[in-house]
Design an enzyme around this catalytic site. Sequence first.
Site, PDB file in Angstrom:
ATOM      1  N   CYS A   1      75.971  70.619  30.121  1.00 30.73           N
ATOM      2  CA  CYS A   1      77.108  71.468  30.489  1.00 30.73           C
ATOM      3  C   CYS A   1      78.328  71.138  29.626  1.00 30.73           C
ATOM      4  CB  CYS A   1      77.454  71.287  31.963  1.00 30.73           C
ATOM      5  SG  CYS A   1      78.825  72.326  32.522  1.00 30.73           S
TER       6      CYS A   1
ATOM      7  N   CYS B   1      81.615  71.291  31.501  1.00 27.88           N
ATOM      8  CA  CYS B   1      81.859  70.105  32.343  1.00 27.88           C
ATOM      9  C   CYS B   1      82.292  68.896  31.514  1.00 27.88           C
ATOM     10  CB  CYS B   1      80.600  69.743  33.119  1.00 27.88           C
ATOM     11  SG  CYS B   1      79.845  71.095  34.046  1.00 27.88           S
ATOM     12  N   ASP B   2      81.608  68.672  30.387  1.00 22.54           N
ATOM     13  CA  ASP B   2      81.730  67.394  29.681  1.00 22.54           C
ATOM     14  C   ASP B   2      82.336  67.473  28.281  1.00 22.54           C
ATOM     15  OD1 ASP B   2      80.493  66.194  31.876  1.00 22.54           O
ATOM     16  OD2 ASP B   2      78.493  66.546  31.059  1.00 22.54           O
TER      17      ASP B   2
END
Length: 328
Positions: free
Chosen positions: A137, A140-141
């Site tokens: 992701c 997300c990261d």
Amino acid sequence: MATHHTKMLIIGSGPAGYSAAIYAARAMMEPIVVQGLQPGGQLTITTEVENYPGFRDVIQGPWLMEEMKAQAEHVGTRMMWDTIVSVDLENGPPFRAIGDSGDEYIGETLVIATGAQAKWLGAPGEQELGGKGVSACATCDGFFYRGKKVAVIGGGNTAVEEALYLTNHSDDVTLIHRRDELRAEKILQNRLFKSEKTNVLWNKTVKSFEAGEDGTLDHLVLEDTVTGETSTLEVDGAFVAIGHAPATELFKGKLAMDDAGYLDVEPGTPKTAIPGVFAAGDVADHTYRQAVTAAGMGCMAALDGEKFLAAREDTMEEAPQETAEAAE
């Protein structure tokens, strides 16, 4: 074996399931959450979370899920350590589900929050380096790789979108694809090819993810799908973007799904085609797939479930009165 009754049965225990439980419990619906094989969902295998509202410092995914669970229990949710193996949606409400334990769960409403899991390559080092340079992701990261060299593996819309997103943080983004052309939409391909921050490696597969001396990802070992030759690519982060698999096997033939297996819901709502059955979170969301959007859908499912029960009770109260009037 036992039978458990509730006004709202929730299958799944990630952000969507826990949020639905919190709102349902506060509405005195005495919800039951059947937690499944992975209580807490995908966030339990996510180490650092930096984009969930309300926390200015990085928090741990497992901790966040434990806090959501504790909050749901505090307001009156019953948590069950069980996995649903079959459901009966045709004769409801109430809706019935059978757990692996043999217990039966009966809910006047049903919230499906079983989530989705990223598809992985299965290459050596992939799982061992999860959270240490390997992710599924970018949204997300990606922030953790500011100014670093990253790679995205895949060739569809998700892969190209993730590569383009990563250019917000990195000036060196490499897309690795096993074929000589992308499956992504042309408009996305055009944006990718125009970017000065992206590069594409064609006809390459990842044979392994290799760690450096510090235990984090150091480089990828690649294999050419045409010549069979191997090479290495030094990267700080690698994002596997070959799709997601929603956990909807249990509902095949019982609820409408799209071609990828995501549950169909009424646009802008968690409502499925069966009144009283709701789908929340990644199980019905192939676009955003974020903890905060899953939590929002869980909230919506609980609120809509409460309205559904209220309307049903009104109908049941009116029916006896109409029958009595007709008899006079």
